[in-house]
Scaffold this active site. Structure first.
Site, PDB file in Angstrom:
ATOM      1  N   LEU A   1       0.815  -1.219   0.000  1.00  0.00           N
ATOM      2  CA  LEU A   1       0.000   0.000   0.000  1.00  0.00           C
ATOM      3  C   LEU A   1       0.846   1.265   0.000  1.00  0.00           C
ATOM      4  O   LEU A   1       1.840   1.364   0.719  1.00  0.00           O
ATOM      5  CB  LEU A   1      -0.921   0.010   1.233  1.00  0.00           C
ATOM      6  CG  LEU A   1      -1.842   1.222   1.390  1.00  0.00           C
ATOM      7  CD1 LEU A   1      -3.237   0.777   1.863  1.00  0.00           C
ATOM      8  CD2 LEU A   1      -1.259   2.226   2.382  1.00  0.00           C
TER       9      LEU A   1
ATOM     10  N   ASN B   1       0.432   5.485   0.553  1.00  0.00           N
ATOM     11  CA  ASN B   1      -0.469   6.613   0.820  1.00  0.00           C
ATOM     12  C   ASN B   1       0.276   7.926   0.689  1.00  0.00           C
ATOM     13  O   ASN B   1       0.852   8.152  -0.395  1.00  0.00           O
ATOM     14  CB  ASN B   1      -1.297   6.432   2.092  1.00  0.00           C
ATOM     15  CG  ASN B   1      -0.541   6.155   3.348  1.00  0.00           C
ATOM     16  OD1 ASN B   1       0.242   5.218   3.396  1.00  0.00           O
ATOM     17  ND2 ASN B   1      -0.773   6.936   4.374  1.00  0.00           N
ATOM     18  N   ASP B   2       0.250   8.790   1.683  1.00  0.00           N
ATOM     19  CA  ASP B   2       0.682  10.186   1.496  1.00  0.00           C
ATOM     20  C   ASP B   2       2.032  10.360   0.790  1.00  0.00           C
ATOM     21  O   ASP B   2       3.009   9.677   1.130  1.00  0.00           O
ATOM     22  CB  ASP B   2       0.851  10.868   2.856  1.00  0.00           C
ATOM     23  CG  ASP B   2      -0.357  10.751   3.753  1.00  0.00           C
ATOM     24  OD1 ASP B   2      -1.353  10.149   3.351  1.00  0.00           O
ATOM     25  OD2 ASP B   2      -0.265  11.263   4.883  1.00  0.00           O
TER      26      ASP B   2
ATOM     27  N   GLN C   1       4.467   7.206   1.743  1.00  0.00           N
ATOM     28  CA  GLN C   1       4.105   6.334   2.845  1.00  0.00           C
ATOM     29  C   GLN C   1       3.851   4.941   2.293  1.00  0.00           C
ATOM     30  O   GLN C   1       3.094   4.772   1.338  1.00  0.00           O
ATOM     31  CB  GLN C   1       2.827   6.849   3.509  1.00  0.00           C
ATOM     32  CG  GLN C   1       3.051   8.038   4.411  1.00  0.00           C
ATOM     33  CD  GLN C   1       3.674   7.611   5.725  1.00  0.00           C
ATOM     34  OE1 GLN C   1       3.034   6.960   6.532  1.00  0.00           O
ATOM     35  NE2 GLN C   1       4.929   7.967   5.928  1.00  0.00           N
TER      36      GLN C   1
ATOM     37  N   ARG D   1       0.634  15.637  13.920  1.00  0.00           N
ATOM     38  CA  ARG D   1       1.311  14.918  12.832  1.00  0.00           C
ATOM     39  C   ARG D   1       1.631  15.774  11.607  1.00  0.00           C
ATOM     40  O   ARG D   1       1.112  16.864  11.441  1.00  0.00           O
ATOM     41  CB  ARG D   1       0.430  13.755  12.393  1.00  0.00           C
ATOM     42  CG  ARG D   1      -0.900  14.187  11.840  1.00  0.00           C
ATOM     43  CD  ARG D   1      -1.738  12.995  11.384  1.00  0.00           C
ATOM     44  NE  ARG D   1      -2.088  12.141  12.504  1.00  0.00           N
ATOM     45  CZ  ARG D   1      -3.224  11.430  12.575  1.00  0.00           C
ATOM     46  NH1 ARG D   1      -4.073  11.428  11.565  1.00  0.00           N
ATOM     47  NH2 ARG D   1      -3.499  10.694  13.634  1.00  0.00           N
ATOM     48  N   ASP D   2       2.476  15.192  10.753  1.00  0.00           N
ATOM     49  CA  ASP D   2       2.733  15.673   9.395  1.00  0.00           C
ATOM     50  C   ASP D   2       3.391  17.050   9.375  1.00  0.00           C
ATOM     51  O   ASP D   2       2.905  17.991   8.731  1.00  0.00           O
ATOM     52  CB  ASP D   2       1.435  15.705   8.564  1.00  0.00           C
ATOM     53  CG  ASP D   2       0.607  14.437   8.690  1.00  0.00           C
ATOM     54  OD1 ASP D   2       1.203  13.377   8.985  1.00  0.00           O
ATOM     55  OD2 ASP D   2      -0.618  14.494   8.500  1.00  0.00           O
TER      56      ASP D   2
ATOM     57  N   GLU E   1      -4.900  17.141   9.123  1.00  0.00           N
ATOM     58  CA  GLU E   1      -3.623  16.507   8.804  1.00  0.00           C
ATOM     59  C   GLU E   1      -3.079  17.050   7.497  1.00  0.00           C
ATOM     60  O   GLU E   1      -3.761  17.757   6.761  1.00  0.00           O
ATOM     61  CB  GLU E   1      -3.720  14.973   8.807  1.00  0.00           C
ATOM     62  CG  GLU E   1      -4.759  14.345   7.950  1.00  0.00           C
ATOM     63  CD  GLU E   1      -4.747  12.798   8.060  1.00  0.00           C
ATOM     64  OE1 GLU E   1      -4.042  12.229   8.913  1.00  0.00           O
ATOM     65  OE2 GLU E   1      -5.455  12.166   7.260  1.00  0.00           O
TER      66      GLU E   1
END
Lengths: 491, 491
Positions: B44, B46-47, B63, B166-167, B223
């Protein structure tokens, strides 16, 4: 690092994913990494396998040990391309996961049969006493890249061969299947190429005998035999290990040779009216295990492992080793093979720089870097040195020494940052027509150079290991030269 | 498959290399696999993280959970590009291997500081009771792609936030370092963006407070905040989870919004003279976690995760999920952002087909396939449907319904072979100027469509899952249209 046998033969499921991810990143990030040639995703690459055209794309597989720069437990990794230049990875295609290939899914070929790709390869099994049995195995690959191995070996080994019985090339002729297999004779421990036949492919194989190449000496073992048709000529490409250099001179640890003939007799296995002598396929330092194939429309292509058995290379310390050559289109005329890049390689060319030097300057490009093509014509009766990937003071470079008066070309990789395999010399020389202009089509890819000489009459391929900051492309003194330089994009 | 927590959080060194090799091959061989967008090597994606320009190349990380289509133990995978279009993989860059990121090396940013790339990211740690502590962490990457994590978190978490902290986006302003961080307030459980400051980077961080966006509602958690400058305008891009759709309408499970302002006050954290309302960055189905960056010469680029948290996609069954958008160049005028492809995307174009349809035919190309760009201009006062990746009888397709009379564009992915995330509807609509011509720049990549509308005034991005044999590109009835169709090469 020193590898124990146990480390080299640890099953793939006993290595950790984290280890593999680290090895992949290490290979990705290597300064010497190839950018437009096939290279291992991680670990070691050797022979090209299964070079074929199937389902509207080109396929080639490579022998892989993914866990380091050593010849450990081998598998087939898979690449495809729309044009023989841009390759993308399809990962692990044949794992060593059956009784018959438990100690390695070794080299073989591929052929389209009834809408599927048939892979034919050698599996190695070793018993508790480490005695090796090679099996000739088969597998189908479908349009979705699903690989299904045959349940059983294709045939029982004859008693006439040793453990060296390998690298089947699957052929079709007059509606029957054939395979040529590299072999070593059990009785006299000499190399030969064996021909087998079947009318069913999955079963029914029987031996037709040794192929008569019209040669007394094929060394102590032959591997990677390929029989192809090139412009109507039958061409056998093969690796006769231990060949007496008196038979056909070669400078590398093992040779990659070819022999051509008028025709091939499948019934009484023989090359008919063959050349008197076999010849080196490549006059450089590092080509081996070349695999060739014919297309349906009669074209012939070859791709080579750039690397040699039993040798070490500097990137071994980075846990990866070796690469493939670019694909070469083959032609035959004037009694020899000609090898040239395929047309699509031109798609990699970026802005061109014309070269037109009339004895005034020696520098072609001070920042040429190490990823480019240089097509150069040097007039007759000139001598000099072209320095590739050179340090500013020329103290480090790959030196291409030309003499169009006497007719000689020498490549010297001795003055690079990490001279390689010194036991086999630092230079290679080819003879050319004297007093004639010379054309060189030179491809540089960070640690690989391929030089196509006079429209592919000769090819010289080599790995080299020079600091990537060495960007200069220059002659040692002002000469006359015309041509073009192109930076090349990644594939 | 159902994943247990234990399976999702198994350390990478407890997965086997064979498992990873099989997952990589499965992702390589998927019919739905992207060919010119960044996609996961396995598992997988993601970001996007750490989008930056460093050492003469573009970098983006993503990610990753490499072991399946689930949000398991996360790491950063690394890609580089010379041109923002051709990306190559550099593998695992940040593994979850310290106390502070033991349960995931989560999202963050990158910034060149003193000749190295500083990565700033959120590490998650969970204790024996599975209570999460997020840490804001740092790492250096050098010119050889070597990553060295800081020993300690950048600062101690304030007591005013929950586990949703986060982030971090690392910024520099007037010689000082700043970070904006997505947060959830401990007291009222509402979302905000936090601003922190340091003059030393590796130490000395202190909180400046919540950024005042001039908005009462930022949902229950923010986020992926990004502050960039676009043509002199300050732009905040962020994901306010749980935003009241009355505040700014959106159709997806979670929104990816932007808000612009005249300037940004670093001392008293605030967007100065901001827009009255935030707006959707993308009007399609699947864009989230967009990361944007500024270059030294003031340009602005963005790249998005195409995928959404908490949703499933059909390739989950093939053990891989999601992809990145293409990189979009950002501009600001007439009160809004404009997003367009970068120039280098044109390098993927192959032979063009001119389109000049004057109400005679409906078919653009019967074999357009699913890897192409289509640039299309539709005159005012026309209605119709453009079917992309369509079956011959039009029973399956992605339908782009246009009405240049009323000024509406609707994309319907409901009539594909595997309609996706039906809970959130099968169509998305944007309003356009009435009685005006419409320009669409449409990019199709096997299971991804990006539609740039009227020079990027709107963008609609979606995943779709249609049989790859659906090759037809056609209108539902003869219309007037001009433009060009190009098959695109792999990146």
């Amino acid at each position: 690092m020193e590898w124990t046998r146990e480390q080299r033969y640890r099953p793939y499921d006993q290595h950790s994913a984290l280890e593999l991810l680290k090895l992949q990143r290490q290979a990705d990030n290597s300064p010497e990494q190839l950018k437009y040639h096939i290279r291992p995703t991680s670990g070691l690459l050797n022979d090209p396998n299964g070079f074929s055209y199937f389902n509207k794309e080109w396929h080639v597989f490579y022998q892989s040990f993914p866990f380091g720069a050593t010849h450990g437990l081998k598998s087939w990794m898979h690449m495809t391309s729309p044009d023989l230049v841009h390759w993308r990875s399809h990962g692990l295609a044949l794992a060593p996961d059956t009784e018959y290939d438990s100690h390695g899914a070794y080299s073989g070929s591929a052929r389209v049969v009834n809408g599927r790709l048939c892979l034919m390869y050698t599996g190695n099994h070793r018993d508790d006493d480490w005695v090796r049995t090679p099996y000739q195995l088969g597998a189908w690959m479908d349009h979705n890249y699903q690989v299904t191995k045959f349940d059983q070996p294709l045939f029982v080994n004859p008693s006439t061969i040793t453990e060296h019985f390998r690298d089947p090339q699957l052929l079709e002729h007059d509606g029957r299947f054939y395979a040529i297999i590299g072999s070593q004779d059990a009785e006299n421990k000499r190399g030969h190429i064996d021909l087998w036949e079947s009318d069913q492919l999955e079963h029914g194989w029987h031996e037709l005998g040794h192929v008569d190449l019209g040669q007394d000496d094929l060394g102590y073992m032959v591997e990677c035999p390929n029989l192809i048709t090139v412009d109507g000529r039958q061409v056998m490409i093969f690796c006769p290990q231990g060949l007496d250099p008196q038979v056909a001179p070669y400078d590398n640890i093992y040779p990659d040779m070819y022999l051509t003939a008028e025709s091939f007799d499948y019934d009484h296995p023989a090359m008919i009216n063959p050349d008197a002598h076999m010849q080196n396929l490549d006059d450089g330092f590092d080509v081996y295990a070349t695999q060739a194939m014919n297309t349906a429309d009669g074209k012939a292509y070859a791709i080579s492992w750039v690397g040699l058995p039993d040798l070490e290379y500097p990137t071994d310390n980075q846990n990866w080793a070796n690469c493939m050559s670019q694909v070469k289109e083959l032609h035959y005329h004037d009694g020899q093979l000609y090898q040239n890049p395929v047309p699509a390689i031109r798609d990699l060319r970026q802005t061109d720089q014309a070269i037109n030097i009339d004895g005034q300057v020696e520098t072609i490009n001070p920042e040429a870097g190490q990823q480019f093509e240089l097509n150069l014509t040097l007039p007759a009766d000139q001598t000099g040195t072209l320095h590739v990937a050179a340090k500013e003071d020329l103290s480090k470079s790959v030196a291409i020494n030309f003499d169009t008066q006497a007719g000689k070309l020498t490549i010297d990789r001795g003055h690079t940052d990490q001279p390689t395999n010194l036991d086999y010399g630092t230079s290679r020389t080819v003879d050319l027509p004297a007093h004639q202009a010379l054309n060189l089509d030179i491809f540089v890819d960070h640690s690989l150079i391929e030089v196509f000489i006079n429209d592919g009459a000769k090819v010289m391929t080599l790995r080299y290991f020079n600091n990537q900051a060495n960007q200069l492309l220059a002659f040692d003194h002002p000469v006359q030269a015309t041509g073009t330089w192109w930076p090349l994009s990644d594939m």
